[in-house]
Design an enzyme around this catalytic site. Structure first.
Site, PDB file in Angstrom:
ATOM      1  N   GLU A 249       0.888  -1.157   0.000  1.00 56.99           N
ATOM      2  CA  GLU A 249       0.000   0.000   0.000  1.00 56.99           C
ATOM      3  C   GLU A 249       0.929   1.211   0.000  1.00 56.99           C
ATOM      4  O   GLU A 249       1.870   1.252   0.794  1.00 56.99           O
ATOM      5  CB  GLU A 249      -0.880   0.042   1.265  1.00 56.99           C
ATOM      6  CG  GLU A 249      -1.803   1.255   1.234  1.00 56.99           C
ATOM      7  CD  GLU A 249      -2.615   1.476   2.509  1.00 56.99           C
ATOM      8  OE1 GLU A 249      -2.265   0.903   3.558  1.00 56.99           O
ATOM      9  OE2 GLU A 249      -3.597   2.243   2.435  1.00 56.99           O
TER      10      GLU A 249
ATOM     11  N   ARG B  65       6.066 -12.598   9.217  1.00 61.87           N
ATOM     12  CA  ARG B  65       6.801 -11.377   8.923  1.00 61.87           C
ATOM     13  C   ARG B  65       8.159 -11.421   9.615  1.00 61.87           C
ATOM     14  O   ARG B  65       8.394 -12.203  10.523  1.00 61.87           O
ATOM     15  CB  ARG B  65       6.056 -10.110   9.350  1.00 61.87           C
ATOM     16  CG  ARG B  65       4.888 -10.251  10.240  1.00 61.87           C
ATOM     17  CD  ARG B  65       4.335  -8.933  10.780  1.00 61.87           C
ATOM     18  NE  ARG B  65       4.594  -7.758  10.008  1.00 61.87           N
ATOM     19  CZ  ARG B  65       3.648  -7.022   9.397  1.00 61.87           C
ATOM     20  NH1 ARG B  65       2.407  -7.373   9.452  1.00 61.87           N
ATOM     21  NH2 ARG B  65       3.978  -5.936   8.759  1.00 61.87           N
TER      22      ARG B  65
ATOM     23  N   LYS C 154       5.069   0.501  10.000  1.00 64.31           N
ATOM     24  CA  LYS C 154       5.098   1.810   9.345  1.00 64.31           C
ATOM     25  C   LYS C 154       4.699   2.903  10.338  1.00 64.31           C
ATOM     26  O   LYS C 154       5.242   4.001  10.322  1.00 64.31           O
ATOM     27  CB  LYS C 154       4.132   1.831   8.162  1.00 64.31           C
ATOM     28  CG  LYS C 154       4.683   1.162   6.913  1.00 64.31           C
ATOM     29  CD  LYS C 154       3.686   1.259   5.774  1.00 64.31           C
ATOM     30  CE  LYS C 154       4.136   0.437   4.576  1.00 64.31           C
ATOM     31  NZ  LYS C 154       3.080   0.300   3.569  1.00 64.31           N
TER      32      LYS C 154
END
Length: 556
Positions: free
Chosen positions: A35, A261, A271
């Site tokens: 994104e 992850r 983020k």
RNA sequence: UGGGAUAUCGCCAAGCGGUAAGGCAGCGGGUUUUGAUCUCGCCAUUCGUAGGUUCAAAUCCUACUAUCCCAGCCA
């Protein structure tokens, strides 16, 4: 050279091997779907190397797709930065760049299809009411009063949503699945919401935007993705991924597989948290060399190859993991040890005068750029009466384990002569200001004829021909191994994550290109930042230190 | 008794019923004008725990335990 032809094996590649062997697929098509709401970090690199690596090894395709369904959080600057980072890492996507927003028309059509099939409805409940009706983890949800609206009316409402006739939050489109499902995401998930927001790709064309779960699976199908790889937290969402594709008219059937992850010790990887570090000025920006972002690692001196190698070494599994920094550091050391030219710089200078040399002596010595690779050539090094050496490389007296300069003893100046320390000057506080030595002019490139041995080898820079430089040494950003778990991230910031040295560099380093790594012998790997400080001195960033068994022993 | 996942060396991680790969880190020796590199050697009788099946189990079964994820009109 590292085993470049060794292909990684992991559970995802095992699945692909099986799919190829069984004829389920005859080629692979993956995608990297960020994104555009922030900069890429080392965790994204894991996904990039996984997805593009599969395309390379299986001669398949890999798309770069921007998952841009939430215009309020996204920005064109991020899409540009992401493209740059992917390319810098060494990968090129197949075909044109894709955007989920490319499919907004088709997505809209599939939404109408669900409505017509009685599988979606427009809900006018408030966000709070929807939340209440969703139930809890242990208690089932309850049906919305709008759940049984007939298809025609829903269709009209949905078109009115599209046409801007409702306010944001006034209503939304929900898939009609099962309010009692044990998968929370199946309790009639919202699939379209109203947002009067300008979109970086579609401008003001839309005021309704599809949600991730509705969009992602359809985008994968449209692009003929065979293996849709994402992280573990989407495991439950796979049920919705499959439900959507099961209930619309679309041929392709991509499958989603989830892997864990990457977590790295002593840093954060979300983020949101990285953003906080930037906005609260704990770091200089997204490309601060202490950041785990691709841009930060690049500025720190990491090479694309070292990051690829790291991503291969850590593997791909479903296990929660936290990788040690040492793993990353080993990868860049391995690359730079082989490829970085050697140079000399002094970080904490102390003046040394060679008394048996004329004041104006400037002798240009030849120094190899790499000790084990003649093909890298050599450069000239000015040897003068006054030089700088590292403050910690001299002691007035020391035990036999100290292999550096001591009064009355000899060491070799790297790439130059033996010198013997005679005495030193001190200031009023007892700090050594100048060391006086004599050198042996028979020792250039050879040992003394009488068989004398040097205690060690130390690096140096000419005081008169060398150049001042600002050298920035970095350490871990946090003092705790898992800062992400802290309530107050700022409280565990490492106050010494950046140490600025005012040092000297050999003249040849003035030609250094930005971001190209050098080994400053006996110190570590450094690269020119590309910028100079206010005094006009070059700024060098320390990538990583050399392994240092002496420091280890001293700390025992 | 919500559901979904995961547990193999300090950290990653192979292994898929035949008797514990590899990497990082660590430890010890050798070479060395970088206390670097390189090189040689060492480093899990044991696979979350407890039972069971089997000639044989990290791999199969059962029961526990621990950890992670899910209640955004975020992704």
């Amino acid at each position: 050279m590292a085993d470049t032809d060794a292909r990684p094996t992991n559970f995802i590649r095992n699945i692909i091997d099986a799919d190829l062997a069984s004829g389920k697929h005859n080629s692979t098509h993956t995608r990297f779907p960020p994104e555009p709401n922030g900069f890429l970090h080392i965790g994204h690199a894991k996904s990039i190397v996984l997805n593009f690596g599969i395309a390379q090894d299986y001669e398949g395709l890999c798309n770069l797709r921007f998952d841009d369904t939430n215009p309020e959080k996204e920005d064109i600057d991020y899409v540009n930065a992401i493209k740059e980072d992917v390319n810098w890492l060494g990968y090129q996507w197949d075909g044109d760049i894709c955007y989920s927003s490319n499919y907004f028309d088709q997505l809209y059509g599939y939404a109408e299809e669900l409505i017509n099939k009685g599988l979606a409805y427009v809900d006018f409940s408030s966000q709070e009411e929807i939340r209440q009706m969703r139930g809890t983890l242990k208690a089932p949800g309850t049906n919305s009063p709008y759940r049984d609206t007939d298809a025609d009316e829903n269709l009209q409402h949905f078109r009115d949503m599209r046409d801007g006739k409702f306010k944001e939050g006034e209503c939304c489109l929900r898939a009609k699945i099962d309010m009692k499902s044990s998968f929370m995401c199946m309790r009639d998930p919202v699939i379209y919401r109203i947002r009067f927001a300008h979109h970086h790709q579609t401008g003001d064309k839309w005021c309704i935007y599809p949600m991730y779960d509705f969009t992602h699976c359809i985008s994968d199908a449209i692009e003929n993705i065979t293996h849709s790889l994402c992280t573990l937290e989407f495991q439950d969402n796979r049920r919705l991924y499959d439900w959507v594709l099961d209930n619309i008219s679309i041929e392709a059937r991509p499958h989603q597989y989830e892997f864990s992850r990457l977590n790295l010790e002593y840093t954060v990887m979300s983020k949101r948290k990285l953003n906080t570090l930037v906005t609260d000025n704990h770091v200089e920006g997204w490309d601060d060399p202490r950041m785990p972002t691709i841009a930060g690692l690049k500025r720190r001196g990491y090479t694309p190859g070292s990051i690829q190698e790291f991503c291969k070494r850590i593997g791909v599994t479903k296990m929660e993991n936290t990788v040690e920094m040492g793993m990353l550091e080993a990868c860049i050391r391995e690359d730079l040890n082989e490829n970085a030219p050697r140079a000399m710089a002094v970080l904490d200078p102390i003046k040394l005068v060679i008394e048996n040399l004329p004041d104006d002596h400037v002798e240009w010595l030849d120094a190899p750029n790499h000790p084990n690779d003649e093909s890298m050539g050599s450069r000239k090094l000015p040897f003068t009466k006054e030089i700088f050496i590292e403050r910690e490389d001299f002691r007035e007296e020391a035990n036999k384990k100290y292999k550096r300069l001591v009064i009355g003893k000899e060491v070799r100046l790297r790439n130059a002569y033996f010198i013997k320390a005679e005495r030193c000057d001190k200031d009023e506080n007892g700090n050594i200001t100048t060391i006086y030595c004599t050198y042996d002019d028979t020792t250039l490139g050879k040992l003394p004829a009488d068989g004398r041995k040097a205690k060690g080898v130390i690096h140096w820079v000419s005081a008169t021909e060398g150049k001042k430089a600002e050298i920035r040494a970095y350490d871990r950003l946090f003092t705790v191994s898992n800062p992400g778990a802290e309530d107050d991230m700022a409280a565990v910031l490492n106050p010494e994550s950046l140490v600025i040295h005012k040092g000297y560099i050999e003249p040849n380093l003035e030609n250094a290109e930005a971001l190209v790594g050098y080994q400053f012998e006996r110190l570590g790997y450094f690269c020119f930042d590309g910028k100079r400080n206010d005094e006009g001195e070059m700024i060098f960033n320390k990538t990583v230190g050399l392994r240092d068994s002496w420091a280890k022993q001293e700390n025992k």
